[in-house]
Design a protein around this motif. Structure first.
Motif, short mmCIF file in Angstrom:
data_model
loop_
_atom_site.label_atom_id
_atom_site.label_comp_id
_atom_site.label_asym_id
_atom_site.label_seq_id
_atom_site.Cartn_x
_atom_site.Cartn_y
_atom_site.Cartn_z
N TYR A 63 49.47 40.45 61.13
CA TYR A 63 48.21 39.72 61.16
C TYR A 63 48.02 38.95 59.86
O TYR A 63 48.49 39.37 58.80
N SER A 64 47.32 37.82 59.93
CA SER A 64 47.05 37.00 58.75
C SER A 64 45.59 37.10 58.36
O SER A 64 44.70 37.11 59.23
N LEU A 65 45.33 37.16 57.06
CA LEU A 65 43.96 37.16 56.56
C LEU A 65 43.33 35.79 56.77
O LEU A 65 44.01 34.76 56.75
N THR A 66 42.02 35.78 56.92
CA THR A 66 41.28 34.53 56.83
C THR A 66 41.36 34.03 55.40
O THR A 66 41.03 34.79 54.47
N PRO A 67 41.85 32.80 55.14
CA PRO A 67 41.91 32.31 53.75
C PRO A 67 40.55 32.45 53.09
O PRO A 67 39.52 32.01 53.62
N THR A 68 40.53 33.08 51.92
CA THR A 68 39.27 33.44 51.28
C THR A 68 39.19 32.82 49.90
O THR A 68 40.11 32.95 49.09
N THR A 69 38.08 32.14 49.61
CA THR A 69 37.89 31.48 48.33
C THR A 69 37.31 32.44 47.30
O THR A 69 36.34 33.15 47.57
N LEU A 70 37.91 32.46 46.12
CA LEU A 70 37.43 33.24 44.99
C LEU A 70 36.91 32.27 43.95
O LEU A 70 37.57 31.28 43.63
N THR A 71 35.73 32.53 43.41
CA THR A 71 35.11 31.53 42.53
C THR A 71 35.04 31.95 41.07
O THR A 71 35.35 31.15 40.18
N SER A 72 34.62 33.18 40.77
CA SER A 72 34.53 33.59 39.37
C SER A 72 34.49 35.10 39.28
O SER A 72 34.08 35.79 40.22
N GLY A 73 34.94 35.62 38.14
CA GLY A 73 34.91 37.05 37.92
C GLY A 73 36.08 37.78 38.55
O GLY A 73 37.03 37.17 39.04
N THR A 74 36.00 39.10 38.57
CA THR A 74 37.04 39.97 39.10
C THR A 74 36.72 40.33 40.55
O THR A 74 35.57 40.58 40.89
N TYR A 75 37.76 40.36 41.38
CA TYR A 75 37.62 40.75 42.78
C TYR A 75 38.50 41.96 43.07
O TYR A 75 39.46 42.24 42.34
N TYR A 76 38.17 42.63 44.18
CA TYR A 76 38.94 43.78 44.63
C TYR A 76 39.28 43.59 46.11
O TYR A 76 38.40 43.27 46.91
N LEU A 77 40.55 43.78 46.43
CA LEU A 77 40.99 43.73 47.82
C LEU A 77 40.98 45.15 48.35
O LEU A 77 41.70 46.02 47.85
N GLY A 104 45.36 28.71 42.54
CA GLY A 104 44.33 28.54 41.53
C GLY A 104 44.57 29.44 40.33
O GLY A 104 45.69 29.80 40.01
N ASN A 105 43.50 29.80 39.65
CA ASN A 105 43.61 30.53 38.37
C ASN A 105 43.30 32.01 38.54
O ASN A 105 42.56 32.59 37.75
N TYR A 106 43.89 32.64 39.55
CA TYR A 106 43.77 34.08 39.75
C TYR A 106 45.15 34.71 39.85
O TYR A 106 46.11 34.07 40.30
N VAL A 107 45.25 35.97 39.42
CA VAL A 107 46.49 36.73 39.54
C VAL A 107 46.17 38.12 40.07
O VAL A 107 45.04 38.61 39.95
N PHE A 108 47.19 38.76 40.65
CA PHE A 108 47.06 40.13 41.13
C PHE A 108 47.27 41.12 39.99
O PHE A 108 47.49 40.73 38.84
N ALA A 109 47.25 42.40 40.33
CA ALA A 109 47.41 43.46 39.33
C ALA A 109 48.77 43.41 38.66
O ALA A 109 48.93 43.93 37.55
N TYR A 185 42.18 54.73 52.28
CA TYR A 185 41.58 53.61 51.56
C TYR A 185 42.60 53.09 50.55
O TYR A 185 43.20 53.88 49.80
N PHE A 186 42.77 51.77 50.52
CA PHE A 186 43.67 51.12 49.56
C PHE A 186 42.89 50.06 48.78
O PHE A 186 42.02 49.38 49.33
N SER A 187 43.24 49.89 47.50
CA SER A 187 42.56 48.89 46.67
C SER A 187 43.52 48.32 45.64
O SER A 187 44.41 49.01 45.14
N THR A 188 43.34 47.03 45.33
CA THR A 188 44.05 46.38 44.24
C THR A 188 43.13 45.33 43.63
O THR A 188 42.17 44.88 44.27
N THR A 189 43.42 44.92 42.40
CA THR A 189 42.51 44.06 41.63
C THR A 189 43.04 42.64 41.53
O THR A 189 44.23 42.41 41.35
N LEU A 190 42.12 41.67 41.64
CA LEU A 190 42.42 40.25 41.50
C LEU A 190 41.63 39.73 40.30
O LEU A 190 40.40 39.84 40.27
N THR A 191 42.33 39.18 39.32
CA THR A 191 41.70 38.82 38.06
C THR A 191 41.83 37.33 37.79
O THR A 191 42.90 36.74 37.99
N MET A 192 40.76 36.73 37.30
CA MET A 192 40.78 35.32 36.94
C MET A 192 41.46 35.14 35.59
O MET A 192 41.15 35.86 34.63
#
Length: 229
Positions: A63-77, A104-109, A185-192
């Motif tokens: 399955y493919s994710l819906t493309p999701t826009t990240l704008t500012s700050g830290t996100y968690y998947l 863009g200007n985000y990277v994974f863990a 439950y699974f989690s990983t961090t997305l950082t600007m």
């Protein structure tokens, strides 16, 4: 370098710089599946489930994710995986596999814009089974267990007619070890990543203009005559 050339170069740098400083937006995409069901969320807090951006209910299907826009700050998947066979007295591998990408200007863990499921860059915990839409969420803190890569011989490869399409062969099936609940439950961090501030770009532009102006003055002044003693 002439003054005109320096001015044009500085203008180009300015355009690129202010575009980058204003362009904090990035896009998250991904392909994944889980045994047997999963739901994917994006959140600005690791303790909050977040917004639903993908789901699936057949582990043999990618399955493919819906493309999701990240704008500012830290996100968690956040990903919740469910094994439809429910609780068990032994291990109940509601395993997850996938690959994810950022622009863009985000990277994974892992510091990259591409991330596979692995036992290093993800956190995992089991939780009381609550169905496809969990009533509560807590930030997973454990280390996932690896159950073989997409291209390896394992129960999913053998029973699912090979590797999952659209996912790298070295992506790992991961789960929360041990799990008797049928839900992980699974989690990983997305950082600007850092973007130069407008004041920094202004200093760079001033420097370019200064170089161009000095070059222009030197050219205008012409050659310097040698004075003989």
């Amino acid at each position: 370098m002439g003054f005109r050339s320096a001015f044009l170069a500085a203008s180009l740098v300015a355009a690129m710089g202010f575009s980058a400083s204003d362009g904090h937006a990035a896009v998250l995409t991904g392909n994944l599946t889980a045994d047997n069901q999963f739901s994917v969320y994006i959140s600005t807090s690791d303790s909050v489930l977040g917004d639903l951006i993908g789901s699936g209910n057949d582990w043999k299907t990618t399955y493919s994710l819906t493309p999701t826009t990240l704008t500012s700050g830290t996100y968690y998947l956040h990903i919740v995986a469910h094994n439809l066979y429910g609780s068990a007295t032994g291990d109940n591998p509601d395993a997850l596999i996938g690959q994810f990408s950022l622009t863009g200007n985000y990277v994974f863990a892992n510091g990259s814009q591409t991330l596979l499921t692995n036992t290093t860059d993800w956190r995992a915990s089991d939780a009381p089974y609550s169905g496809p839409q969990p009533a509560s969420w807590f930030a997973p803190s454990g280390t996932p267990k690896g159950l073989g890569a997409n291209g390896d011989t394992n129960i999913w490869f053998n029973n699912g007619n090979g590797a999952r399409e659209g996912i790298a062969v070295n992506a790992q099936w991961i789960w929360s070890k041990p799990d008797t609940t049928g839900e992980s439950y699974f989690s990983t961090t997305l950082t600007m990543t850092a973007v130069p501030e407008p004041s920094t770009w202004a200093m760079m532009i001033a420097g370019f203009l200064g170089v161009g102006f000095l070059a222009y003055r030197r050219k205008s002044a012409g050659p310097v005559a040698l004075r003989l003693a």
